[in-house]
Scaffold this motif. Sequence first.
Motif, mmCIF file in Angstrom:
data_model
loop_
_atom_site.group_PDB
_atom_site.id
_atom_site.type_symbol
_atom_site.label_atom_id
_atom_site.label_comp_id
_atom_site.label_asym_id
_atom_site.label_seq_id
_atom_site.Cartn_x
_atom_site.Cartn_y
_atom_site.Cartn_z
ATOM 1 N N PRO A 114 0.813 -1.226 0.000
ATOM 2 C CA PRO A 114 0.000 0.000 0.000
ATOM 3 C C PRO A 114 0.848 1.278 0.000
ATOM 4 N N ASP A 115 1.935 1.270 0.763
ATOM 5 C CA ASP A 115 2.743 2.494 0.823
ATOM 6 C C ASP A 115 3.409 2.771 -0.520
ATOM 7 N N ALA A 167 0.923 4.411 -2.625
ATOM 8 C CA ALA A 167 0.794 5.830 -2.243
ATOM 9 C C ALA A 167 1.939 6.636 -2.849
ATOM 10 N N HIS A 168 3.107 6.020 -2.872
ATOM 11 C CA HIS A 168 4.259 6.726 -3.446
ATOM 12 C C HIS A 168 4.068 6.990 -4.944
ATOM 13 N N SER A 196 4.030 11.561 5.893
ATOM 14 C CA SER A 196 3.531 11.112 4.592
ATOM 15 C C SER A 196 4.093 11.965 3.469
ATOM 16 N N THR A 199 7.843 11.253 2.872
ATOM 17 C CA THR A 199 8.181 9.967 2.237
ATOM 18 C C THR A 199 7.720 9.944 0.786
ATOM 19 N N ILE A 200 6.528 10.501 0.547
ATOM 20 C CA ILE A 200 6.029 10.492 -0.829
ATOM 21 C C ILE A 200 6.880 11.409 -1.707
ATOM 22 N N LEU A 238 -1.199 15.901 -0.070
ATOM 23 C CA LEU A 238 -0.370 14.869 -0.709
ATOM 24 C C LEU A 238 -0.393 14.955 -2.235
ATOM 25 N N LEU A 253 -2.456 4.222 7.801
ATOM 26 C CA LEU A 253 -1.155 4.897 7.724
ATOM 27 C C LEU A 253 -0.359 4.422 6.511
ATOM 28 N N GLU A 254 -0.468 3.126 6.197
ATOM 29 C CA GLU A 254 0.212 2.629 4.997
ATOM 30 C C GLU A 254 -0.305 3.335 3.750
ATOM 31 N N SER A 255 -1.617 3.515 3.710
ATOM 32 C CA SER A 255 -2.210 4.132 2.517
ATOM 33 C C SER A 255 -1.764 5.585 2.383
ATOM 34 N N ARG A 256 -1.209 6.121 3.478
ATOM 35 C CA ARG A 256 -0.678 7.479 3.426
ATOM 36 C C ARG A 256 0.828 7.474 3.167
ATOM 37 N N GLY A 257 1.351 6.310 2.817
ATOM 38 C CA GLY A 257 2.741 6.270 2.365
ATOM 39 C C GLY A 257 3.745 5.705 3.350
ATOM 40 N N MET A 258 3.282 5.284 4.526
ATOM 41 C CA MET A 258 4.243 4.715 5.477
ATOM 42 C C MET A 258 4.391 3.218 5.232
ATOM 43 N N THR A 259 5.598 2.712 5.405
ATOM 44 C CA THR A 259 5.749 1.268 5.340
ATOM 45 C C THR A 259 4.999 0.651 6.517
ATOM 46 N N LYS A 260 4.707 -0.621 6.393
ATOM 47 C CA LYS A 260 4.000 -1.298 7.472
ATOM 48 C C LYS A 260 4.774 -1.193 8.785
ATOM 49 N N LYS A 275 6.909 1.124 9.677
ATOM 50 C CA LYS A 275 6.834 2.500 10.172
ATOM 51 C C LYS A 275 5.471 2.772 10.798
#
Lengths: 258, 440
Positions: A74-75, A78-79, A104, A107-108, A164, B387-394, B396
Amino acid sequence: MLEIKNLHANVEGEEQEILKGVNLTIKPGEVHALMGPNGSGKSTLAKVIAGHHDYEITDGEILFEGEDLNELDPDERAHLGIFLAFQYPVEVPGVTNNTLLRESYNTIATSRGREELDPIEFDDYLTQKLELVDMKRDFLERSVNTGFSGGEKKRNEIFQMAVLEPRLALLDETDSGLDIDALQVVADGIKKMRNKENAFLLVTHYQRMLNYIVPDIVHVMIGGKIVKTGDKELAMQLEEKGYDWLESLATVNGEKDA
Amino acid sequence: MKRSINNKSVLHKLTGEVENADHPLMKQIREEGVRKLEETRFPTSRDEEWRFLDLKPITRTDFVPSDQAGSKPIDNPEHYFIPESDSSRIVFVNGRFDRELSSVDGLPEDLIAGNIRDHLDHPAVKSYLNKLVNYEDDPFTSFNSSFFKDGGFIYIPEGVTVDHPIQLLNLYSDAEKEYFATPRVLVVAEPEATATIIEDHIGVAGNKYLTVPVTEFKLYQKAHIHHVRIQRDSRKAVHVSRPITYLEKHAEYHSYTITLGGKLTRNEPRVIQEEEEVSFTVDGLVLIDGEQIADTHSLLDHRFSHAESHQLHKVVVKEHAHSIFNGKIFVRRDAQKIDSFQENRNLLLSEEGQVNTKPQLEIFADDVLCSHGATIGQLDPEEVFYLESRGMTKEKAKEVLTYAFALETIENIKVESVHKLLIEEVKRYTSAEKSETVSA
Ligand SMILES: Nc1ncnc2c1ncn2[C@@H]1O[C@H](COP(=O)(O)OP(=O)(O)O)[C@@H](O)[C@H]1O
Ligand SMILES: [Mg+2]
């Protein structure tokens, strides 16, 4: 930009199929509306695109800019610029909006080869975005969605989206639970963010939202499939006639899916 | 003194090492300590109050008195000083007072902060030393009483507000042998006295030792004390502590215990209400991993009307760690209008970790508001995904959520450097891929 081909998905470990062969293509600059009765699989589709761990893709594929999303966490999605505004935004006690967004955004930004912003620059940036969705500064120091009213949660999703700057935004019923004023604010925010490079998928029940943001393409999902695609006139028809007249289209090989 | 022959536990075997005391008060305390120790059996996990607890880290080691252990000097003790207590600091090394590292110039003149051995004739010492500590059938308090020579004594006169926090710094050095230490503290706050006390236990190396701190607090009417306890013992250490507090009318006692170190920790905070209208807090945060065991047995004793008490005990367990919580709340028959909050929240982050929790309410009054609860849970997968969907790794996302969970207790600690230090500790804990291995 997004190409979904014959997508089948179910809840991990369960037999029952939820998505039963979805086809959907979204190009940059487009606004799509996804409509359909409760339980037809709209949220599931949005969550599968975002990479929710509950679901398993059993057939078909989702390509984003030609890349197979099923391979990505998922991350990582998002990226790439995919953003999901949740139908039920999650409360995260103890994590402030500010913390979440800084983390967020940076990282993005890094993964997309943009500069990180230092705290002062970031603060200025947030201030602009707050104005866009007409929110007060104290919002930033509150824990993410914790104790927020339904409307505040939805607005917070749009605020996060504004910060974002995703390429593809999936807005899952962001309009429900909003009063007319808030709906106006949210719709204006989306309109201002619209450009040639990005795209929106608006999941909604109501024509209401679509009066503010006119979609290029309207899809109707019933029983885990997109049964009809049209332009904004289709949304008007649905408002008038409901979904019943489309139910027959959900039938495959004479067998109706419940 | 003669050697005990009837009970050969590690504590009992040591009674032969008890030295004679010159001062009559110390002589009396020691003799009573030895006598009680000999009358008390060493607990086993078959005892109700010691269920679940593996006592092997104590019973399998022959600890020696710290002055016979060949202890090594501490390289950089200043590193552990908190700047706010620059001139309000009492330091103990392996339980013995260290005059050179201590510094109390910044304290109000009529306030006493120093080694208890220098104040044995003080009326407050005569009245309260060893009189407040009250743990039934407990060899550890008797053990401490049998052995302590030094201790922290803090006497805050009537109406005095201490501006700087007082740091009670306990350092434990590396040594050739495994040793025991018996830190001792007596705090007497006269009417309307106000102070913040930071009690720190730090193992500077990775060695094994046993520390058995006994801490007595007496708060007169309208006294206000904040008591922060930070346990950063070495990861092989055993820490068995008995902090007990007595509250007179309108007294307020707020304590925050942060448990980070130690192989085995057994902490038994007690707060005893002596008059009506008191308010107290016994919050705790436990962050453990590896093979750590942390056991809190608390007792909040509401004896009179109009008491407000708050106990939030938060625990994070990683890897093979094991947490035990037993929270007794007594509300006696004459104690009406009690407002008591107790919650034990456990975050269990591994399959191998273990949590035992038992809130224990004994209420004999009827006009009482008591909320209590215990939860054991994992991180909420929906929060992680959000939080993952907002770009954090699991990883993190989990780290951020664990950090948020742990932070609540720390937020109440108002001493800035301590607050910062604890945030760093929480970050270190939440971001550790694996627990640190002990540097021997
Ligand atoms: N995590 C899940 N576990 C079990 N059933 C699910 C889950 N997610 C979706 N479903 C089921 O899939 C169907 C479609 O749900 P959903 O995608 O939320 O519909 P919509 O958003 O169109 O209202 C429903 O029958 C729902 O109960
Ligand atoms: Mg839905």
